[in-house]
Write a protein that holds these residues in place. Structure first.
Motif, PDB file in Angstrom:
ATOM      1  N   ARG A 112      70.647  40.704  17.258  1.00 34.14           N
ATOM      2  CA  ARG A 112      69.222  40.647  17.601  1.00 34.14           C
ATOM      3  C   ARG A 112      69.020  40.885  19.097  1.00 34.14           C
ATOM      4  O   ARG A 112      68.083  41.582  19.496  1.00 34.14           O
ATOM      5  N   LEU A 113      69.898  40.315  19.920  1.00 37.24           N
ATOM      6  CA  LEU A 113      69.822  40.554  21.362  1.00 37.24           C
ATOM      7  C   LEU A 113      70.069  42.028  21.668  1.00 37.24           C
ATOM      8  O   LEU A 113      69.341  42.641  22.473  1.00 37.24           O
ATOM      9  N   GLN A 114      71.061  42.604  21.050  1.00 38.05           N
ATOM     10  CA  GLN A 114      71.366  44.023  21.267  1.00 38.05           C
ATOM     11  C   GLN A 114      70.163  44.893  20.910  1.00 38.05           C
ATOM     12  O   GLN A 114      69.812  45.828  21.645  1.00 38.05           O
ATOM     13  N   SER A 115      69.506  44.590  19.791  1.00 45.02           N
ATOM     14  CA  SER A 115      68.348  45.387  19.372  1.00 45.02           C
ATOM     15  C   SER A 115      67.185  45.219  20.333  1.00 45.02           C
ATOM     16  O   SER A 115      66.467  46.183  20.632  1.00 45.02           O
ATOM     17  N   TYR A 116      66.984  44.003  20.817  1.00 42.88           N
ATOM     18  CA  TYR A 116      65.936  43.766  21.823  1.00 42.88           C
ATOM     19  C   TYR A 116      66.157  44.635  23.050  1.00 42.88           C
ATOM     20  O   TYR A 116      65.243  45.315  23.544  1.00 42.88           O
ATOM     21  N   LEU A 117      67.389  44.621  23.562  1.00 46.59           N
ATOM     22  CA  LEU A 117      67.698  45.408  24.759  1.00 46.59           C
ATOM     23  C   LEU A 117      67.520  46.900  24.511  1.00 46.59           C
ATOM     24  O   LEU A 117      66.973  47.628  25.360  1.00 46.59           O
ATOM     25  N   GLU A 118      67.960  47.368  23.352  1.00 45.20           N
ATOM     26  CA  GLU A 118      67.807  48.794  23.027  1.00 45.20           C
ATOM     27  C   GLU A 118      66.336  49.180  22.931  1.00 45.20           C
ATOM     28  O   GLU A 118      65.926  50.244  23.426  1.00 45.20           O
ATOM     29  N   CYS A 119      65.532  48.335  22.303  1.00 46.74           N
ATOM     30  CA  CYS A 119      64.107  48.648  22.146  1.00 46.74           C
ATOM     31  C   CYS A 119      63.384  48.661  23.487  1.00 46.74           C
ATOM     32  O   CYS A 119      62.524  49.528  23.728  1.00 46.74           O
ATOM     33  N   MET A 120      63.727  47.740  24.348  1.00 49.97           N
ATOM     34  CA  MET A 120      63.112  47.722  25.679  1.00 49.97           C
ATOM     35  C   MET A 120      63.500  48.974  26.459  1.00 49.97           C
ATOM     36  O   MET A 120      62.666  49.590  27.140  1.00 49.97           O
ATOM     37  N   ARG A 121      64.759  49.387  26.341  1.00 44.84           N
ATOM     38  CA  ARG A 121      65.210  50.591  27.037  1.00 44.84           C
ATOM     39  C   ARG A 121      64.530  51.833  26.465  1.00 44.84           C
ATOM     40  O   ARG A 121      64.075  52.710  27.217  1.00 44.84           O
ATOM     41  N   GLU A 122      64.445  51.917  25.148  1.00 44.55           N
ATOM     42  CA  GLU A 122      63.818  53.073  24.519  1.00 44.55           C
ATOM     43  C   GLU A 122      62.340  53.183  24.884  1.00 44.55           C
ATOM     44  O   GLU A 122      61.784  54.292  24.936  1.00 44.55           O
TER      45      GLU A 122
END
Length: 366
Positions: A202-212
């Motif tokens: 979930r943390l990884q997805s949060y970071l990816e979404c913020m970057r995207e």
């Protein structure tokens, strides 16, 4: 003077006489073995219920089976974990098996070892910090199902939710509401830094979404212990910052409820700070809470874990994985960003790409 069946603990012979079958037939029903007709099974189960017959656990162990399924829980304070346990309990109703729950009062491995010492027939465990090599070795001795661990296991089964998709549904929802300053409230770094745990994904997805979305400068990750009070304190600190977040994505509902408490104590509402949780526990739907959350049906996960354990007991040897599909349930805790934030968000407020259509799995509720 000989005791009648009503004056002493009933035996397997009493059950056989009441059902009009042999002792061997009663034993087959108790063991859920093959070769028993539905009519015979119904008569035997009716006699067992009428006489309140309970086979001795010691005797069953000597025959090679204790007819118990052990379940290890890392703690009892998270309602989602108790929902999983309740699902397992429900799945065992009408079977000869009983559920034995072992809360971890220290290292999770100790609770699992205690279940092994009690000769349970299979183990369901929620142990994000136990090493996979040890689990592989354990699974060679006793059927094992791990819940919530995205391991590529060779000897044990796994039951998980699609945590990547679930987190992306949360982020797509918040970004679509115009939020830019989205904080992620999650468990301690020992959990998020571990192998494929739900909170790590979930943390990884949060970071990816913020970057995207081009919002790397607004990334804010806050690690807390698995307690509502600490989540409340951490959120209060966030709200005192000059550039406070407009939304909080909490890694599970207990943390989200702590965040809601802090927002209320600060005199703010969902119009000021949106909150989205994960797990959709029963309390999330209470009208005074109305928490937007990702539903992955804890009871269904527990039921699936029991089904896989029973398959193992019947002879299946290959490792399998079950993945539940998440569904975002939208409630009033996640409001649109304030107009000033929405206007300034510009290109960064575009919706985060999903692995599926953005409308899939998102359902409003009362």
């Amino acid at each position: 003077m000989t005791e009648s069946p009503s004056q002493r603990r009933p035996t397997i012979l009493d059950v056989a006489r009441a059902a009009g079958v042999s002792r061997a037939a009663v034993s087959k029903v108790i063991r859920d073995a093959y070769g028993v007709s539905p009519a015979m099974r119904e008569r035997v189960l009716a006699a067992i219920e009428e006489l309140d017959y309970r086979p001795s656990a010691a005797a069953r162990g000597l025959r090679g089976s204790s007819y118990t399924i052990g379940m290890e829980l890392p703690h009892l304070t998270n309602p989602f974990l108790t929902e999983i346990a309740d699902g397992a309990r429900q799945a065992l109703l009408g079977t000869p098996y009983h559920l034995v729950v072992a809360p971890a009062a220290g290292p999770e491995r100790g609770a699992i070892e205690a279940l092994v010492d009690h000769r349970v027939d299979g183990i369901i465990a929620i142990s994000p910090l136990v090493q996979p090599d040890w689990l592989e070795e354990l699974a060679l001795r006793v059927p094992l199902v791990m819940v919530g661990i995205h391991d590529d296991a060779a000897s044990y089964d796994t039951v998980v939710g699609d945590d990547v998709e679930g987190a992306r549904q949360v982020m797509g929802h918040l970004l679509g509401l115009g939020h830019r300053r989205i904080a992620h409230l999650t468990e301690g770094e020992e959990v998020t830094a571990a192998r494929s745990t739900p909170h790590a994904l979930r943390l990884q997805s949060y970071l990816e979404c913020m970057r995207e979305a081009g919002l790397e400068r607004h990334v804010r990750v806050v690690h807390v212990k698995n307690e509502q009070d600490e989540a409340r304190d951490a959120t209060l600190a966030l709200l005192r910052e000059p550039d406070r977040p407009s939304a909080v994505f909490a890694a599970h509902d207990s943390l989200a409820i702590g965040a809601l408490a802090a927002i209320s104590e600060s005199g703010l509402t969902a119009s000021d700070v949106a909150v989205v949780g994960y797990d959709n526990i029963a309390l999330a739907g209470h009208p005074l809470i109305s928490l937007t959350s990702v539903d992955q049906s804890g009871r269904s996960l527990g039921q699936q874990a029991v089904a896989m354990i029973r398959e193992r007991l019947e002879g299946r040897a290959d490792a399998r994985r079950f993945m539940a599909q998440p569904r975002l349930v939208v409630r009033s805790s996640s409001a649109a960003a304030a107009a000033s934030v929405e206007e300034s968000s510009g290109r960064a407020r575009r919706r985060t790409p999903h692995r599926a259509d953005a409308s899939t799995g998102v359902s409003p509720t009362r």
